[in-house]
Design an enzyme around this catalytic site. Structure first.
Site, PDB file in Angstrom:
ATOM      1  N   HIS A  18       0.843  -1.202   0.000  1.00  0.00           N
ATOM      2  CA  HIS A  18       0.000   0.000   0.000  1.00  0.00           C
ATOM      3  C   HIS A  18       0.878   1.253   0.000  1.00  0.00           C
ATOM      4  O   HIS A  18       0.643   2.187  -0.764  1.00  0.00           O
ATOM      5  CB  HIS A  18      -0.888   0.062   1.253  1.00  0.00           C
ATOM      6  CG  HIS A  18      -1.957  -0.957   1.313  1.00  0.00           C
ATOM      7  ND1 HIS A  18      -2.151  -1.739   2.430  1.00  0.00           N
ATOM      8  CD2 HIS A  18      -2.915  -1.318   0.435  1.00  0.00           C
ATOM      9  CE1 HIS A  18      -3.187  -2.547   2.229  1.00  0.00           C
ATOM     10  NE2 HIS A  18      -3.657  -2.313   1.024  1.00  0.00           N
ATOM     11  N   LYS A  42     -15.436  -7.499   5.191  1.00  0.00           N
ATOM     12  CA  LYS A  42     -14.295  -7.962   5.980  1.00  0.00           C
ATOM     13  C   LYS A  42     -14.499  -7.646   7.452  1.00  0.00           C
ATOM     14  O   LYS A  42     -15.137  -6.668   7.813  1.00  0.00           O
ATOM     15  CB  LYS A  42     -13.007  -7.280   5.499  1.00  0.00           C
ATOM     16  CG  LYS A  42     -12.610  -7.633   4.080  1.00  0.00           C
ATOM     17  CD  LYS A  42     -11.328  -6.930   3.689  1.00  0.00           C
ATOM     18  CE  LYS A  42     -10.921  -7.265   2.254  1.00  0.00           C
ATOM     19  NZ  LYS A  42      -9.697  -6.543   1.866  1.00  0.00           N
ATOM     20  N   ARG A  92      -2.372  -6.631  -8.059  1.00  0.00           N
ATOM     21  CA  ARG A  92      -1.279  -7.580  -7.855  1.00  0.00           C
ATOM     22  C   ARG A  92      -1.281  -8.703  -8.876  1.00  0.00           C
ATOM     23  O   ARG A  92      -0.240  -9.257  -9.198  1.00  0.00           O
ATOM     24  CB  ARG A  92      -1.382  -8.203  -6.453  1.00  0.00           C
ATOM     25  CG  ARG A  92      -1.184  -7.207  -5.336  1.00  0.00           C
ATOM     26  CD  ARG A  92      -1.622  -7.795  -4.022  1.00  0.00           C
ATOM     27  NE  ARG A  92      -3.056  -8.078  -4.125  1.00  0.00           N
ATOM     28  CZ  ARG A  92      -3.788  -8.616  -3.196  1.00  0.00           C
ATOM     29  NH1 ARG A  92      -3.248  -8.980  -2.061  1.00  0.00           N
ATOM     30  NH2 ARG A  92      -5.072  -8.822  -3.364  1.00  0.00           N
ATOM     31  N   SER A 130      -3.474  -7.578   2.899  1.00  0.00           N
ATOM     32  CA  SER A 130      -3.813  -7.379   4.313  1.00  0.00           C
ATOM     33  C   SER A 130      -4.509  -8.607   4.880  1.00  0.00           C
ATOM     34  O   SER A 130      -4.256  -9.006   6.019  1.00  0.00           O
ATOM     35  CB  SER A 130      -4.721  -6.153   4.467  1.00  0.00           C
ATOM     36  OG  SER A 130      -4.026  -4.981   4.164  1.00  0.00           O
TER      37      SER A 130
END
Length: 166
Positions: A18, A42, A92, A130
């Site tokens: 990040h 989440k 990613r 994360s």
């Protein structure tokens, strides 16, 4: 025209990946706003207060970066209120691309004035998330090499039962 970009995320926790995206964005835009948003899909490991401390401490060396918190509005609404004309998203892998592409299209529908800018994760960060780091942390694993110093400090304080200091 000022080029203002919003980089929204839950940042639970902020990773070196990040931070790399934020640093790169800071060279591309006049102003970068890091928005700590709520992800309803989440379960957070860190409190909002902890996230604010981690993110602000990690970006304090970047003069054109500010940090905001948004818990109740859509990203496009926040961007409009903040005067942002770009959204920053990191990618990613192909899985991220498919997910982010759909979000970008919805954001384009909801806020046609916004342009989503995708930045590819640099190789050292392309495998971390994360979510993955939280899983390792829950079982006592060491993920310190993937986290900025300020984030590691908050995690260490949290593990010792100490309230983080701004």
């Amino acid at each position: 025209m000022n080029r203002v970009a919003l980089f929204p995320g839950s940042f639970d926790p902020l990773t070196k990946g990040h931070l790399n995206l934020i640093e790169r964005s800071a060279t591309l835009f006049d102003k970068v706003i890091v928005g700590i948003f709520v992800n309803t899909n989440k379960t957070a490991l860190f409190t909002l207060e902890e996230k604010i401390i981690m993110v602000k401490s990690s970006v304090k060396h970047l003069k054109n970066v500010e940090v905001i918190v948004q818990e109740t509005k859509l990203t496009v609404e926040s961007a409009s209120e903040l005067g942002a004309n770009f959204l920053i998203r990191g990618i990613r892998n192909v899985k991220d691309y498919e997910y982010e592409k759909d979000i970008a299209r919805m954001n384009q529908h909801l806020g046609p004035q916004l342009e989503t800018v995708f930045l590819l994760a640099e190789e050292p960060y392309a495998h971390i998330s994360s979510t993955l780091l939280k899983e390792v942390l829950k079982f006592g694993g060491d993920v310190s090499i993937y986290l900025p110093e300020a984030v590691n400090a908050v995690i260490n304080q949290k593990n010792r039962g100490v309230k983080p200091i701004e």
